[in-house]
Design a protein around this motif. Structure first.
Motif, PDB file in Angstrom:
ATOM      1  N   VAL A   1       0.895  -1.304  -0.285  1.00 24.03           N
ATOM      2  CA  VAL A   1       0.045  -0.082  -0.109  1.00 24.03           C
ATOM      3  C   VAL A   1       0.817   1.281  -0.154  1.00 24.03           C
ATOM      4  CG1 VAL A   1      -2.029   1.191   1.294  1.00 24.03           C
ATOM      5  CG2 VAL A   1      -1.705  -1.287   1.420  1.00 24.03           C
TER       6      VAL A   1
ATOM      7  N   ALA B   1      -3.692   5.881  -8.507  1.00 17.29           N
ATOM      8  CA  ALA B   1      -3.751   4.060  -8.150  1.00 17.29           C
ATOM      9  C   ALA B   1      -3.041   3.533  -9.383  1.00 17.29           C
ATOM     10  CB  ALA B   1      -4.861   3.572  -7.650  1.00 17.29           C
TER      11      ALA B   1
ATOM     12  N   TYR C   1      -2.275  -1.347  -4.223  1.00 19.08           N
ATOM     13  CA  TYR C   1      -3.338  -0.405  -3.522  1.00 19.08           C
ATOM     14  C   TYR C   1      -2.360   0.916  -3.057  1.00 19.08           C
ATOM     15  CZ  TYR C   1      -5.461  -4.860  -2.816  1.00 19.08           C
ATOM     16  OH  TYR C   1      -6.181  -6.106  -2.805  1.00 19.08           O
TER      17      TYR C   1
ATOM     18  N   SER D   1      -7.370   0.507  -5.720  1.00 22.63           N
ATOM     19  CA  SER D   1      -6.692  -0.318  -6.470  1.00 22.63           C
ATOM     20  C   SER D   1      -6.861   0.295  -7.850  1.00 22.63           C
ATOM     21  CB  SER D   1      -7.357  -1.557  -6.570  1.00 22.63           C
ATOM     22  OG  SER D   1      -8.640  -1.639  -7.576  1.00 22.63           O
TER      23      SER D   1
END
Length: 174
Positions: A87, A115, A125, A144
């Motif tokens: 992430v 993203a 992510y 995403s």
């Protein structure tokens, strides 16, 4: 606010991380301001040794740095750390300047646009913070490349502050 920064040596950072990872272990690794391309490289090497542990990587606002320092830091981040990142967390304007420097559309990039740009480096992510909205609101969105997974809108308040993304990335890692 941030009033100063004291860089830690790459050796010091690596020794600390190795001690924690080997003695205690970790369910998630979270990075914040790593200060130098050398530190980014060292953390990327550690992260690749522990590739089974999710990595939450925070990209701070570097606009106060000299341009050559920013370029070195972001190039190392792109090449070495992003491919290992689970992430990516960062402020909308910071991530736009970094990941979409040639954006030419009239509209501002969406969290999904960011993203998708992060996905080009292998990031599944992205948590985009501080997305400007109408009527004095901001949005934070976890995305995403194909969907906004969740988002929260907040009313902007009159205060200067720093570190919301770092705090959010720590909360996400926890």
């Amino acid at each position: 606010g941030v009033h100063g920064l004291s860089p830690a040596s790459t050796n010091f950072i690596v020794k600390q991380a190795e001690a924690v990872l080997s003695d205690i272990g970790a369910d998630t690794v979270k990075t914040g301001m790593l200060y130098s391309a050398e530190n980014v490289s060292a953390i990327a090497e550690l992260a690749s040794d522990y590739s089974d542990i999710p990595l939450v990587a925070y990209m701070p606002d570097l606009s106060w740095w000299q341009e050559d320092q920013i370029d070195l830091y972001q190039d190392a981040f792109n090449e070495l750390l992003l491919p290992l990142t689970t992430v990516l967390v960062g402020n909308h304007s910071t991530l736009c300047r970094w990941l979409l420097p040639d954006w030419s559309a009239e509209r501002s990039p969406t969290a999904r646009d960011i993203a998708r740009a992060a996905d080009a480096y292998g990031v599944p992510y992205t948590l985009v913070t501080g997305i400007p909205m109408p009527d004095q609101f901001i949005d934070n969105a976890l995305c995403s490349p194909t969907a906004v997974l969740c988002s929260n809108k907040f009313e902007r308040f009159e205060a200067v502050f720093s570190g919301a993304g770092d705090t959010l990335s720590a909360a996400l890692a926890a």
